[in-house]
Design an enzyme around this catalytic site. Sequence first.
Site, PDB file in Angstrom:
ATOM      1  N   CYS A   1      12.705  15.053 -90.155  1.00  0.00           N
ATOM      2  CA  CYS A   1      11.619  15.593 -89.326  1.00  0.00           C
ATOM      3  C   CYS A   1      10.411  14.662 -89.365  1.00  0.00           C
ATOM      4  CB  CYS A   1      11.257  16.982 -89.802  1.00  0.00           C
ATOM      5  SG  CYS A   1      10.828  17.030 -91.530  1.00  0.00           S
TER       6      CYS A   1
ATOM      7  N   THR B   1      20.701  15.129 -85.915  1.00  0.00           N
ATOM      8  CA  THR B   1      20.993  14.812 -84.504  1.00  0.00           C
ATOM      9  C   THR B   1      20.341  13.493 -84.074  1.00  0.00           C
ATOM     10  OG1 THR B   1      19.064  16.083 -83.822  1.00  0.00           O
ATOM     11  CG2 THR B   1      21.167  17.239 -83.867  1.00  0.00           C
TER      12      THR B   1
ATOM     13  N   SER C   1      15.980  21.088 -78.503  1.00  0.00           N
ATOM     14  CA  SER C   1      14.641  20.811 -79.039  1.00  0.00           C
ATOM     15  C   SER C   1      14.068  22.145 -79.494  1.00  0.00           C
ATOM     16  CB  SER C   1      13.745  20.159 -77.988  1.00  0.00           C
ATOM     17  OG  SER C   1      13.574  21.017 -76.875  1.00  0.00           O
TER      18      SER C   1
ATOM     19  N   THR D   1      27.305  22.588 -84.129  1.00  0.00           N
ATOM     20  CA  THR D   1      27.382  23.038 -82.741  1.00  0.00           C
ATOM     21  C   THR D   1      28.692  23.753 -82.420  1.00  0.00           C
ATOM     22  OG1 THR D   1      26.019  21.123 -82.224  1.00  0.00           O
ATOM     23  CG2 THR D   1      27.033  22.240 -80.369  1.00  0.00           C
TER      24      THR D   1
ATOM     25  N   GLY E   1      28.279  16.151 -88.193  1.00  0.00           N
ATOM     26  CA  GLY E   1      28.087  15.582 -86.867  1.00  0.00           C
ATOM     27  C   GLY E   1      29.341  15.653 -86.034  1.00  0.00           C
ATOM     28  N   GLY E   2      29.354  16.586 -85.089  1.00  0.00           N
ATOM     29  CA  GLY E   2      30.428  16.631 -84.097  1.00  0.00           C
ATOM     30  C   GLY E   2      31.749  17.163 -84.576  1.00  0.00           C
TER      31      GLY E   2
ATOM     32  N   LYS F   1      18.790  27.876 -91.961  1.00  0.00           N
ATOM     33  CA  LYS F   1      17.959  27.162 -91.000  1.00  0.00           C
ATOM     34  C   LYS F   1      16.780  26.567 -91.773  1.00  0.00           C
ATOM     35  CE  LYS F   1      16.283  28.090 -86.329  1.00  0.00           C
ATOM     36  NZ  LYS F   1      17.345  27.314 -85.671  1.00  0.00           N
ATOM     37  N   THR F   2      16.278  25.431 -91.338  1.00  0.00           N
ATOM     38  CA  THR F   2      15.164  24.804 -92.041  1.00  0.00           C
ATOM     39  C   THR F   2      13.942  25.720 -92.047  1.00  0.00           C
ATOM     40  OG1 THR F   2      15.923  22.593 -91.452  1.00  0.00           O
ATOM     41  CG2 THR F   2      13.595  22.825 -92.036  1.00  0.00           C
TER      42      THR F   2
END
Lengths: 314, 272
Positions: A127, A190, A68, A263, A240-241, A43-44
């Site tokens: 970010c 995202t 979020s 995800t 992504g996806g 995780k960042t």
Amino acid sequence: MVDLSVDISGLKLKNPIMPASGTFSEDLAEVFDLDRLGAHVTKTITRGWRDGNPTPRVCEVNGSMLNSIGIPSKGVGAFIEKVVPFYAHYETPLVVSISGNTADEFATLCSEVSVPGVAAIEVNISCPNIEEDGKAFAIRPSSTHDVMRKLRAATDLPLWAKLTPNTGETSEVARAAEEGGADALVVANTILSMAIDINTRRPKLGNLMGGLSGPSLKPIALRMAYQCARATKIPVIGCGGISTVEDVIEYLIAGASAVQVGTATFIHPTIMLSLIDGLEDWLSNQGLSSVKDLIGSVIDGEQDESVVFMEAAP
Amino acid sequence: MDDVPSIKAFELPLSVKSNEPVNGEYRLLVLAAPHDILKRCRAGQFFHLLCPQAGGETPYLRRPMSIYGFYPEKGELHFLYKVTGAGTRALATLSLGDRLNVLGPLGEPFTIADDWQDLVLVARGVGLATLAPLALEANRLGRRLTAICSARHPDYLMSTDYFESLGADVITLTDAEGTSDLDNLEKVIEGLIAAGRADAFYTCGSNRMLRLLQTIGERHGIPGQIALEQQMACGIGMCHCCVRPFTRGNRQVHLRVCREGPVFDMMEAIAW
């Protein structure tokens, strides 16, 4: 026997499947053997403590997800003391995702996390950049180039730049990251999105807006991965996806050397293992001996008219 | 530093044994589950359920659901639920032999300290589902138990027979009978304390009940635990979606309901 190993600018991965930052942690070790993965991506983290955004932090939209979270972080000290030793139990290389509010803060953190046990640093330049009125570094080529140069000077470890889809200049940003010193590109983060509860008329996320992830994101991130692979000479890591083996294969054909799964792990915690096994089976069935034979194999020349079946509207 | 963690939670499809309404509001889902999963379950833990697509609805994220009952001897895992949204509407469509993908058991369970001989369970509606396996554990440990069950109407009281079968004194309070207001609940609890029947409180789900139990607990120095709910994405600690604020010492901390909870110290929980 299919060779699944890939090389990301000198970093050898036993297979091209790894988690996306923010969708992986030590907790997953209680569900499967983490040494099966090609890499571990944290995780960042930020330099200091961050609480993250107000709740609700997640909602679902038509087979995808908005979040979020707001990068909650215990800070670099706790990370080096507790998290790095945890991953030392595994042979799989550790990639640390970092974020900073300013280019200098970013560079300082980059230097601080360049410790034994860390194999590469993923820089989350998606970010907000406080010096640029909250616009993400990777929205513009110039700010991407500037921050990457400072990060490059701050570490000898491989640098992976995680790009944002919230830009209209994908190829230019990719080239700016490469010229600034990135060793690989992670494409992409995202998409800034929103959802509203029609009964309460309130946004469904506490932070009003959030990032779209899940299957809806895939065609956009896949297009970006393709563009970035064409625009640069450094490896692209598709993100992504991705939720099926076919998704993985598409990214590899588009030019990605590896992929990150995000995800989908929330829905099926063991999905990355299925993707590794499924990719091996698919390559074997295709008679391919190495996953490298697939990377960038997209046929994007002029379309043969015989396969064009859509007619022009009257 | 501990060694590499062992596998504790499992993702697997389980077969539906039954899925029937228990009254006008709630349904009981019974799944056939392997013994080695059931023997790991503890009261207060939950499973993360991958709800099927049904009726044109496509619930995407898993839904956390507390364990209502786990029976290694029968090979059964029970969930009690109220149909409230797309996920539970989809769950209600499951029938005998259907498969449901579950992830678990997850989260920190209730604990019963050695000196907690008289336990008081206080819950309303479906909140009692979470406390039901705690009653079974209390019974196994030979602790005395009082279950204060609250509902809108006597028809919606849950699990009172079950609590009685475990030797609990059951006190029912309902809106329809005008007995469920907080003043009356406070009198009932004060009566238990005066009778020496309250070493610890356990509750779930209700903001007003939490505030009352915190007030009474502080007044008499009685500890307690609460099982909290929060919207989740991963259910195992990775995403940090399900944080809630808690008071620890003089400061407020955010903890993950899925990982550090769902059971927390009642006095540390912050009412919402």
